[in-house]
Design an enzyme around this catalytic site. Structure first.
Site, PDB file in Angstrom:
ATOM      1  CB  CYS A  30      14.476 -27.670  74.719  1.00  0.00           C
ATOM      2  SG  CYS A  30      15.747 -26.955  75.958  1.00  0.00           S
ATOM      3  CG  HIS A  49      13.180 -31.417  76.723  1.00  0.00           C
ATOM      4  ND1 HIS A  49      14.286 -31.644  76.457  1.00  0.00           N
ATOM      5  CD2 HIS A  49      13.091 -29.995  77.394  1.00  0.00           C
ATOM      6  CE1 HIS A  49      15.277 -30.830  76.767  1.00  0.00           C
ATOM      7  NE2 HIS A  49      14.353 -29.850  77.414  1.00  0.00           N
ATOM      8  CG  ASN A  89      17.991 -29.725  78.985  1.00  0.00           C
ATOM      9  OD1 ASN A  89      18.045 -29.857  77.896  1.00  0.00           O
ATOM     10  ND2 ASN A  89      16.996 -28.769  79.517  1.00  0.00           N
TER      11      ASN A  89
END
Length: 352
Positions: free
Chosen positions: A122, A269, A300
């Protein structure tokens, strides 16, 4: 003694254009819960997610990467012939060899340029932004196309309450190049390999291939090979994030030479809306500073998360090109990467 020539690039770099691609299929919490033992209310309360996008039909990691990259090029006004390197930040390219970036570059009509995959979970977009900026400053490339793209849903167990509702698919891209004013700060990044297994693939490729070989000739209904899937120890990741990320955010401001009062937009994020709210509060950012909330309808998307969230804010007017933004990506590794940036212009061609 022979002297080896060096090279000098540009001191100032910036994001010149942004593009994104969102898969056409929208998957609600209710649809996820047809398989997962959960509810729409439980998922939203704990993550901030209502919907996510999953690839379908002829969509693939390759096709969505190309689509996002093409839009970024168009929105930047930079001719593809000027791109000297392509970085594909991803953890879900379906093959180890060949890696994806050269194929994506060829599909974009840029065959022959430097092209490589960057795998940092990520935090991948932040790592890629740091590498791309440094390449241009060093003279290794004049312009770089950075693509963050993931198809996370191909590697999740739909019955796993720790991961199944979290992830989505998508791609975001930026063109990075020289500018009059510096638009990308030095990168603040790091990793914690001691806690790496908090987010991991549950079986390695060698063991998986051996299991498939051992089960040849058996009834798959009795002894199925099974799938490789992503597993996450949520509480362990949260504890790591609570200690590591506030320090990373403060350091990012310090190395950029700005204060928290200078920040106009916060784009963390999109892992968990509740964690992001906590980070904003702990950093002391003003309540009225816009913060990315793309997770609500995108989920996500790992390395695609920050560029997708940035594109959404610019396309909807929640943020404006030229504003000062704080970025922070974090996750598998466990790794993190953050920068202070000047936002690129709003996309003329958006994914919304």
């Amino acid at each position: 003694m022979v002297s080896i020539a060096g090279k000098k690039g540009h001191d100032n770099v910036a994001m010149l254009g942004i593009g994104a691609y969102r898969p056409t299929r929208v998957v609600s919490n209710d649809e996820v819960c047809e398989v997962l033992d959960s509810t729409d209310e439980w998922i939203f309360e704990r993550s901030g997610i209502r919907n996510r996008r999953w690839i379908s039909g002829d969509e693939s990691l390759r096709s969505i990467s190309v689509a996002a990259g093409r839009r970024a090029l168009r929105n930047s006004g930079v001719d593809p012939s000027q791109i000297g390197a392509l970085i594909l930040a991803t953890s879900s390219w379906p093959m180890l060899t060949p890696h994806g970036a050269p194929i994506v570059a060829s599909d974009l009509g840029m065959n022959g340029i430097a092209a490589f995959d960057l795998t940092s979970g990520c935090g991948g977009f932040g790592y890629g932004l740091g590498v791309a900026g440094d390449m241009i400053r060093a003279g290794s490339a004049e312009y770089v196309l950075l693509i963050g793209a993931e198809t996370m849903t191909i590697g999740i167990d739909p019955t796993d309450r720790g991961t199944a509702f979290i992830f989505g698919d998508g791609a975001g891209a930026v063109v990075i190049g020289p500018s009059e004013e510096n638009g990308i700060s030095p990168t603040v990044w790091g990793s914690d390999g001691e806690n790496a297994e908090a987010i991991k693939q549950d079986v390695n490729f060698v063991d998986y291939m051996q299991r498939a070989q051992d089960l040849q000739g058996t009834d798959p209904k009795v002894e199925p090979v099974g799938r490789m899937a992503l597993r996450m120890e949520g509480p362990r990741v949260f504890r790591w994030a609570a200690v590591t990320l506030p320090r990373a955010l403060s350091t990012a401001l310090d190395v950029a030479g700005v204060s928290k009062d200078d920040i106009e937009v916060f784009i963390p994020h999109q892992a968990n809306a509740r964690i992001n709210e906590l980070m904003k509060k702990n950093l002391g950012l003003a309540d009225d500073i816009p913060m990315a909330g793309d997770i609500e309808n995108t989920g996500n998307t790992s390395a695609a998360s920050i560029p997708l969230a940035m594109e959404e804010m610019l396309a909807t007017g929640k943020a404006k090109g030229g504003q000062l933004a704080l970025l922070l990506g974090f996750g598998a590794g466990l790794s993190y990467a953050g920068q202070v940036v000047i936002l690129p212009p709003a996309p003329a061609e958006s994914s919304l």
